[in-house]
Motif scaffolding. Structure first.
Motif, PDB file in Angstrom:
ATOM      1  N   GLY A   2       0.823  -1.202   0.000  1.00  0.00           N
ATOM      2  CA  GLY A   2       0.000   0.000   0.000  1.00  0.00           C
ATOM      3  C   GLY A   2       0.854   1.248   0.000  1.00  0.00           C
ATOM      4  O   GLY A   2       2.008   1.251  -0.429  1.00  0.00           O
ATOM      5  N   LEU A   3       0.283   2.297   0.507  1.00  0.00           N
ATOM      6  CA  LEU A   3       0.966   3.580   0.564  1.00  0.00           C
ATOM      7  C   LEU A   3       0.937   4.091   1.992  1.00  0.00           C
ATOM      8  O   LEU A   3      -0.112   4.118   2.627  1.00  0.00           O
ATOM      9  N   ALA A   4       2.089   4.480   2.496  1.00  0.00           N
ATOM     10  CA  ALA A   4       2.198   5.107   3.809  1.00  0.00           C
ATOM     11  C   ALA A   4       2.660   6.540   3.592  1.00  0.00           C
ATOM     12  O   ALA A   4       3.556   6.795   2.780  1.00  0.00           O
ATOM     13  N   LEU A   5       2.052   7.477   4.321  1.00  0.00           N
ATOM     14  CA  LEU A   5       2.394   8.889   4.206  1.00  0.00           C
ATOM     15  C   LEU A   5       2.793   9.415   5.577  1.00  0.00           C
ATOM     16  O   LEU A   5       2.125   9.136   6.564  1.00  0.00           O
ATOM     17  N   HIS A   6       3.861  10.187   5.590  1.00  0.00           N
ATOM     18  CA  HIS A   6       4.323  10.813   6.829  1.00  0.00           C
ATOM     19  C   HIS A   6       4.590  12.283   6.534  1.00  0.00           C
ATOM     20  O   HIS A   6       5.374  12.611   5.643  1.00  0.00           O
ATOM     21  N   ALA A  18       6.325   9.770   1.106  1.00  0.00           N
ATOM     22  CA  ALA A  18       5.470   8.655   0.700  1.00  0.00           C
ATOM     23  C   ALA A  18       6.314   7.385   0.616  1.00  0.00           C
ATOM     24  O   ALA A  18       7.483   7.431   0.226  1.00  0.00           O
ATOM     25  N   ARG A  19       5.701   6.252   0.988  1.00  0.00           N
ATOM     26  CA  ARG A  19       6.394   4.959   0.924  1.00  0.00           C
ATOM     27  C   ARG A  19       5.424   3.934   0.353  1.00  0.00           C
ATOM     28  O   ARG A  19       4.310   3.810   0.826  1.00  0.00           O
ATOM     29  N   GLY A  20       5.877   3.237  -0.693  1.00  0.00           N
ATOM     30  CA  GLY A  20       5.051   2.195  -1.297  1.00  0.00           C
ATOM     31  C   GLY A  20       4.688   2.535  -2.723  1.00  0.00           C
ATOM     32  O   GLY A  20       5.504   3.063  -3.477  1.00  0.00           O
ATOM     33  N   SER A  21       3.457   2.234  -3.072  1.00  0.00           N
ATOM     34  CA  SER A  21       2.974   2.437  -4.442  1.00  0.00           C
ATOM     35  C   SER A  21       1.839   3.451  -4.470  1.00  0.00           C
ATOM     36  O   SER A  21       0.936   3.405  -3.643  1.00  0.00           O
ATOM     37  N   ILE A  22       1.914   4.354  -5.441  1.00  0.00           N
ATOM     38  CA  ILE A  22       0.830   5.308  -5.658  1.00  0.00           C
ATOM     39  C   ILE A  22       0.062   4.813  -6.875  1.00  0.00           C
ATOM     40  O   ILE A  22       0.560   4.873  -8.001  1.00  0.00           O
ATOM     41  N   ASP A  23      -1.122   4.282  -6.608  1.00  0.00           N
ATOM     42  CA  ASP A  23      -1.920   3.698  -7.682  1.00  0.00           C
ATOM     43  C   ASP A  23      -3.393   3.996  -7.456  1.00  0.00           C
ATOM     44  O   ASP A  23      -3.751   4.778  -6.566  1.00  0.00           O
ATOM     45  N   ASP A  28      -6.173   8.294  -3.652  1.00  0.00           N
ATOM     46  CA  ASP A  28      -7.116   9.175  -2.947  1.00  0.00           C
ATOM     47  C   ASP A  28      -6.550   9.647  -1.614  1.00  0.00           C
ATOM     48  O   ASP A  28      -6.784  10.783  -1.204  1.00  0.00           O
ATOM     49  N   GLU A  29      -5.817   8.781  -0.931  1.00  0.00           N
ATOM     50  CA  GLU A  29      -5.213   9.159   0.346  1.00  0.00           C
ATOM     51  C   GLU A  29      -4.198  10.285   0.145  1.00  0.00           C
ATOM     52  O   GLU A  29      -4.175  11.260   0.901  1.00  0.00           O
ATOM     53  N   LEU A  30      -3.370  10.172  -0.897  1.00  0.00           N
ATOM     54  CA  LEU A  30      -2.402  11.220  -1.197  1.00  0.00           C
ATOM     55  C   LEU A  30      -3.114  12.506  -1.594  1.00  0.00           C
ATOM     56  O   LEU A  30      -2.758  13.588  -1.141  1.00  0.00           O
ATOM     57  N   ARG A  31      -4.130  12.395  -2.418  1.00  0.00           N
ATOM     58  CA  ARG A  31      -4.894  13.570  -2.845  1.00  0.00           C
ATOM     59  C   ARG A  31      -5.466  14.303  -1.638  1.00  0.00           C
ATOM     60  O   ARG A  31      -5.346  15.524  -1.518  1.00  0.00           O
ATOM     61  N   SER A  32      -6.072  13.566  -0.735  1.00  0.00           N
ATOM     62  CA  SER A  32      -6.663  14.169   0.460  1.00  0.00           C
ATOM     63  C   SER A  32      -5.619  14.896   1.292  1.00  0.00           C
ATOM     64  O   SER A  32      -5.841  16.025   1.747  1.00  0.00           O
ATOM     65  N   ARG A  33      -4.479  14.258   1.501  1.00  0.00           N
ATOM     66  CA  ARG A  33      -3.440  14.860   2.337  1.00  0.00           C
ATOM     67  C   ARG A  33      -2.908  16.133   1.699  1.00  0.00           C
ATOM     68  O   ARG A  33      -2.728  17.144   2.375  1.00  0.00           O
ATOM     69  N   LEU A  34      -2.661  16.105   0.389  1.00  0.00           N
ATOM     70  CA  LEU A  34      -2.139  17.289  -0.298  1.00  0.00           C
ATOM     71  C   LEU A  34      -3.155  18.433  -0.262  1.00  0.00           C
ATOM     72  O   LEU A  34      -2.801  19.583   0.005  1.00  0.00           O
ATOM     73  N   THR A  35      -4.409  18.127  -0.518  1.00  0.00           N
ATOM     74  CA  THR A  35      -5.454  19.146  -0.493  1.00  0.00           C
ATOM     75  C   THR A  35      -5.582  19.750   0.899  1.00  0.00           C
ATOM     76  O   THR A  35      -5.688  20.975   1.043  1.00  0.00           O
ATOM     77  N   VAL A  52       9.038   5.554  -2.942  1.00  0.00           N
ATOM     78  CA  VAL A  52       7.931   5.117  -3.799  1.00  0.00           C
ATOM     79  C   VAL A  52       8.509   4.297  -4.945  1.00  0.00           C
ATOM     80  O   VAL A  52       9.393   4.752  -5.658  1.00  0.00           O
ATOM     81  N   ASP A  53       7.982   3.078  -5.100  1.00  0.00           N
ATOM     82  CA  ASP A  53       8.505   2.191  -6.135  1.00  0.00           C
ATOM     83  C   ASP A  53       7.631   2.123  -7.381  1.00  0.00           C
ATOM     84  O   ASP A  53       8.026   1.557  -8.395  1.00  0.00           O
ATOM     85  N   PHE A  54       6.431   2.726  -7.323  1.00  0.00           N
ATOM     86  CA  PHE A  54       5.519   2.658  -8.457  1.00  0.00           C
ATOM     87  C   PHE A  54       4.544   3.822  -8.390  1.00  0.00           C
ATOM     88  O   PHE A  54       4.059   4.171  -7.306  1.00  0.00           O
ATOM     89  N   CYS A  55       4.248   4.413  -9.541  1.00  0.00           N
ATOM     90  CA  CYS A  55       3.254   5.479  -9.633  1.00  0.00           C
ATOM     91  C   CYS A  55       2.556   5.339 -10.974  1.00  0.00           C
ATOM     92  O   CYS A  55       3.190   5.452 -12.023  1.00  0.00           O
ATOM     93  N   ASP A  56       1.243   5.058 -10.940  1.00  0.00           N
ATOM     94  CA  ASP A  56       0.508   4.910 -12.192  1.00  0.00           C
ATOM     95  C   ASP A  56      -0.170   6.226 -12.576  1.00  0.00           C
ATOM     96  O   ASP A  56       0.059   7.263 -11.950  1.00  0.00           O
ATOM     97  N   SER A  57      -1.023   6.181 -13.590  1.00  0.00           N
ATOM     98  CA  SER A  57      -1.648   7.403 -14.096  1.00  0.00           C
ATOM     99  C   SER A  57      -2.544   8.075 -13.057  1.00  0.00           C
ATOM    100  O   SER A  57      -2.659   9.301 -13.047  1.00  0.00           O
TER     101      SER A  57
END
Length: 110
Positions: A2-6, A18-23, A28-35, A52-57
Protein backbone atom coordinates in the motif's frame (compact mmCIF):
# COMPACT_ATOMS: atom_id res chain seq x y z
CA UNK A 1 2.18 -2.95 -0.95
CA UNK A 2 0.00 0.00 0.00
CA UNK A 3 0.97 3.58 0.56
CA UNK A 4 2.20 5.11 3.81
CA UNK A 5 2.39 8.89 4.21
CA UNK A 6 4.32 10.81 6.83
CA UNK A 7 4.06 14.61 7.04
CA UNK A 8 6.67 16.84 8.65
CA UNK A 9 6.83 20.62 8.90
CA UNK A 10 10.03 22.60 9.11
CA UNK A 11 11.07 26.14 8.15
CA UNK A 12 7.73 26.94 6.54
CA UNK A 13 7.73 23.80 4.41
CA UNK A 14 5.43 20.79 4.70
CA UNK A 15 7.00 17.59 3.42
CA UNK A 16 5.02 14.44 2.73
CA UNK A 17 7.25 11.39 2.63
CA UNK A 18 5.47 8.65 0.70
CA UNK A 19 6.39 4.96 0.92
CA UNK A 20 5.05 2.20 -1.30
CA UNK A 21 2.97 2.44 -4.44
CA UNK A 22 0.83 5.31 -5.66
CA UNK A 23 -1.92 3.70 -7.68
CA UNK A 24 -5.68 3.60 -8.16
CA UNK A 25 -6.17 2.13 -4.69
CA UNK A 26 -3.94 4.57 -2.79
CA UNK A 27 -4.03 7.82 -4.75
CA UNK A 28 -7.12 9.17 -2.95
CA UNK A 29 -5.21 9.16 0.35
CA UNK A 30 -2.40 11.22 -1.20
CA UNK A 31 -4.89 13.57 -2.84
CA UNK A 32 -6.66 14.17 0.46
CA UNK A 33 -3.44 14.86 2.34
CA UNK A 34 -2.14 17.29 -0.30
CA UNK A 35 -5.45 19.15 -0.49
CA UNK A 36 -5.66 19.39 3.30
CA UNK A 37 -2.18 20.89 3.56
CA UNK A 38 -2.77 23.54 0.90
CA UNK A 39 -6.23 24.37 2.22
CA UNK A 40 -4.77 24.70 5.74
CA UNK A 41 -2.50 27.46 4.48
CA UNK A 42 0.76 25.66 3.77
CA UNK A 43 2.60 27.74 1.16
CA UNK A 44 5.34 25.23 0.28
CA UNK A 45 4.53 21.54 -0.04
CA UNK A 46 7.11 18.94 -1.02
CA UNK A 47 6.26 15.35 -1.93
CA UNK A 48 9.23 13.08 -1.24
CA UNK A 49 9.03 10.04 -3.52
CA UNK A 50 12.33 8.46 -2.44
CA UNK A 51 10.56 5.38 -1.04
CA UNK A 52 7.93 5.12 -3.80
CA UNK A 53 8.51 2.19 -6.13
CA UNK A 54 5.52 2.66 -8.46
CA UNK A 55 3.25 5.48 -9.63
CA UNK A 56 0.51 4.91 -12.19
CA UNK A 57 -1.65 7.40 -14.10
CA UNK A 58 -3.98 7.94 -11.14
CA UNK A 59 -0.99 8.96 -9.03
CA UNK A 60 0.23 11.31 -11.75
CA UNK A 61 -3.26 12.81 -11.95
CA UNK A 62 -3.21 13.47 -8.19
CA UNK A 63 0.18 15.20 -8.43
CA UNK A 64 -0.90 17.38 -11.36
CA UNK A 65 -4.20 18.38 -9.73
CA UNK A 66 -2.45 19.12 -6.42
CA UNK A 67 0.13 21.22 -8.27
CA UNK A 68 -2.65 23.24 -9.94
CA UNK A 69 -4.57 23.59 -6.68
CA UNK A 70 -1.44 24.83 -4.90
CA UNK A 71 -0.79 27.40 -7.62
CA UNK A 72 -4.37 28.64 -7.40
CA UNK A 73 -3.80 29.20 -3.66
CA UNK A 74 -0.46 31.01 -4.25
CA UNK A 75 1.45 28.03 -2.91
CA UNK A 76 4.02 25.70 -4.43
CA UNK A 77 4.03 21.94 -4.75
CA UNK A 78 7.16 20.13 -5.83
CA UNK A 79 8.36 16.56 -6.00
CA UNK A 80 11.72 15.27 -4.86
CA UNK A 81 13.46 11.92 -4.65
CA UNK A 82 11.99 10.32 -7.77
CA UNK A 83 14.14 7.50 -9.13
CA UNK A 84 13.83 4.37 -11.26
CA UNK A 85 10.38 3.74 -12.70
CA UNK A 86 8.88 6.76 -10.96
CA UNK A 87 11.53 9.10 -12.34
CA UNK A 88 11.09 7.54 -15.77
CA UNK A 89 7.33 8.09 -15.83
CA UNK A 90 7.74 11.72 -14.74
CA UNK A 91 10.31 12.34 -17.48
CA UNK A 92 8.39 10.43 -20.16
CA UNK A 93 5.23 12.41 -19.51
CA UNK A 94 7.10 15.73 -19.23
CA UNK A 95 5.78 16.29 -15.72
CA UNK A 96 9.32 16.54 -14.38
CA UNK A 97 9.57 20.02 -15.93
CA UNK A 98 7.16 21.55 -13.45
CA UNK A 99 6.80 19.04 -10.61
CA UNK A 100 10.47 18.60 -9.76
CA UNK A 101 11.68 21.51 -7.66
CA UNK A 102 14.84 23.53 -7.87
CA UNK A 103 17.08 23.87 -10.89
CA UNK A 104 16.37 21.70 -13.90
CA UNK A 105 16.40 18.13 -12.69
CA UNK A 106 17.40 18.92 -9.11
CA UNK A 107 15.83 16.44 -6.76
CA UNK A 108 15.58 13.63 -9.26
CA UNK A 109 17.47 10.56 -8.22
CA UNK A 110 18.24 11.90 -4.76
Amino acid sequence: MGLALHTTRQDGRATIAARGSIDLHSSDELRSRLTELVDAGEREVVVDLTAVDFCDSSGLNVLVRAYKHARAQNATLTVTGAYGRVENVLRTTGLDRFLIGGAAGEGVGT
